[in-house]
Design an enzyme around this catalytic site. Structure first.
Site, PDB file in Angstrom:
ATOM      1  N   ASP A 117      34.329  11.074  -9.307  1.00 17.65           N
ATOM      2  CA  ASP A 117      35.708  11.169 -10.023  1.00 17.65           C
ATOM      3  C   ASP A 117      36.503  10.021 -10.046  1.00 17.65           C
ATOM      4  O   ASP A 117      36.523   9.185  -9.340  1.00 17.65           O
ATOM      5  CB  ASP A 117      36.260  12.476  -9.280  1.00 17.65           C
ATOM      6  CG  ASP A 117      36.717  12.170  -8.103  1.00 17.65           C
ATOM      7  OD1 ASP A 117      36.239  11.635  -7.195  1.00 17.65           O
ATOM      8  OD2 ASP A 117      37.905  12.565  -7.772  1.00 17.65           O
ATOM      9  N   GLU A 169      37.703  13.142  -4.754  1.00 11.41           N
ATOM     10  CA  GLU A 169      38.433  12.131  -3.921  1.00 11.41           C
ATOM     11  C   GLU A 169      39.756  11.922  -4.505  1.00 11.41           C
ATOM     12  O   GLU A 169      40.738  11.668  -3.805  1.00 11.41           O
ATOM     13  CB  GLU A 169      37.544  10.722  -3.710  1.00 11.41           C
ATOM     14  CG  GLU A 169      38.162   9.825  -2.554  1.00 11.41           C
ATOM     15  CD  GLU A 169      39.281   8.910  -3.021  1.00 11.41           C
ATOM     16  OE1 GLU A 169      39.852   8.383  -2.149  1.00 11.41           O
ATOM     17  OE2 GLU A 169      39.449   8.900  -4.257  1.00 11.41           O
TER      18      GLU A 169
END
Length: 453
Positions: free
Chosen positions: A97, A159
């Site tokens: 991500d 994250e």
């Protein structure tokens, strides 16, 4: 046995494909923040899974767990390849991500269209952390069947929003993620041409603070003077967080004045694009101010914008504070000290309300291990330059969670970024020469851990 020269040749031959795969990943706008389309995060996870299947990982799954309110976490990829009997297992971590792209005007090219300029590849996630994914994929591609160790790859998908389901994910899939060595590819090197092993990270405490002086806005001419506006009062409150030298003034926080390496001021000014005339805040070594001492920043503020200003006294102002805490500091204690400071320094008796936010543990791995020495050897071979041990001022709170769930595992924190990467900012980029050296270093590390080189 494989020679260093053989692995270097293989890495160079494979690197064009590594770069192409990285570009494909960057084209997927996998922003995990909830305001963005999460279908792209799922597409990113599937693309990573396909890459891992393509390098011979026989067991690859896209997995998630639910958060307490029942919502599913972002998709993560877990892949495993067993090693020879009795060999260690190495867990390779990265995340797929990315941060939101930010202001379009700040980008020289489209953030989701990878663009090469000179030796750098630009795009959101090009460095943080899709290059970390490609470090793992590239190393596995280079080694092929000559691994000598068991390998598990864990590529997280949340994250950048604080890893909200990280610990439940670890506990749910503990048996699949258990490892003897964990390699986290989400940090930085010292500079282009000089590799680094990250041995400390500051922790994180953030909060929102509200200052209220009125029940509603009133005319600034009628009541201005004895009644100060909430923005001015917020400014006075925030100013108490630092002393006249610029050191954090919250009493009781842990601070360490030593750092393993020197960070010359001219390099820091260049790396951070500091404007001419600004005097560096704080005391002690610059590296310590960045890595082992606390820091507090105002990262957001709610107040009337200039374009919509009227002649009224603002009744309330809100700010978001981010405090980085030194290794060795308990986050809960740091949070308590910060909140007590804010409440005790309410300006002119204004109402101050503090709402706690995220907390993250610091990381301290200054004790030398055989695995760290092996990593340093791999770095030296890949770069032709001895590595340095560095701290990082930013936080990777999940590392402490890895330590808690897998206390026997040896953790190595590495990365692809350099001071020019601009992670989280506009014009994020990765230095392609550095990425090639990272791939080679990881291949050497895995080969040495497996007794193959």
């Amino acid at each position: 046995m494989i020679t260093v020269e053989t692995l270097a040749h293989r890495t160079h031959e494979a690197f064009a494909q590594v770069r192409a795969d990285l570009e494909d990943l960057v084209r997927i706008p996998s922003v995990s923040a909830s305001a963005f389309d999460q279908a792209h995060v799922r597409a990113s996870a599937e693309a990573v899974a396909a890459l891992l299947r393509g390098v011979g990982m026989p067991q690859v799954d896209v997995l998630s767990v639910e958060v307490p309110d029942g919502e599913p976490g972002r998709p993560a990829v877990v892949a495993h390849r067993p090693g020879p009997a009795g060999s260690p297992t190495v867990l390779l971590y990265a995340h797929h991500d990315v941060q939101p792209p930010g202001e379009a005007a700040g980008w020289t090219s489209d953030p989701f269209e990878p663009t090469r300029r000179g030796e750098r590849l630009y795009g959101r996630g090009a460095a943080d952390d899709k290059a970390g994914i490609m470090a793992h994929v590239g190393a596995l591609r280079v080694l092929g069947d000559e691994l000598g160790v068991g390998v598990t790859v864990f590529v997280e998908g949340e994250e950048e929003i604080g890893s909200p389901t990280f610990t439940p994910f670890l506990r749910t899939f503990r048996d699949r993620l258990a490892a003897d060595v964990i390699v986290v590819a989400d940090s930085s090197n010292w500079k282009v041409g000089v590799p680094a092993l990250t041995t400390s990270l500051r922790g994180l405490v953030d909060c929102e603070v509200e200052v209220r002086v009125l029940g509603h806005a009133v005319h600034s001419g009628m009541f201005g003077g004895p009644v100060l506006d909430a923005v001015t009062l917020m400014s006075r409150l925030v100013a108490t967080l630092h002393d006249d030298a610029g050191d954090v003034a919250v009493a009781g926080l842990v601070a360490q004045d030593e750092a393993a390496v020197d960070y010359p001021e001219d390099e820091l000014r260049a790396d951070a694009a500091v404007v001419d005339g600004y005097r560096m805040a704080g005391t002690g070594a610059l590296a310590a101010r960045l890595w082992t001492k606390p820091a507090i920043s105002v990262i957001g503020i709610d107040a009337t914008d200039v374009a919509h200003a009227s002649n009224t006294i603002a009744p309330v102002c809100r700010a978001k504070l981010s405090m980085r805490i030194a290794p060795g500091q308990d986050p809960a204690e740091a949070e308590r000290l910060l909140h007590e400071h804010l409440l005790a320094h309410a300006p002119f008796g204004a109402q101050v309300t503090v709402t706690p936010g995220e907390r993250g543990q610091a990381f301290d791995a200054t004790e030398d291990t055989a695995e760290m020495r092996t990593a340093r050897w791999a770095f030296a071979e890949a770069w032709g330059h001895e590595p340095v041990d560095i701290g990082v001022g930013g936080s990777i709170p999940f590392i402490s969670e890895l330590q808690e769930v897998f206390p026997q595992a040896k953790i190595l924190v590495t990365g692809v970024e350099d001071p020019d990467s601009r992670a989280h900012s506009e014009d994020e980029s990765v230095h392609l020469g550095e990425l090639e050296r990272v791939v080679l270093a990881e291949a050497l590390l895995l080969a040495r851990l497996g007794g193959q080189v």
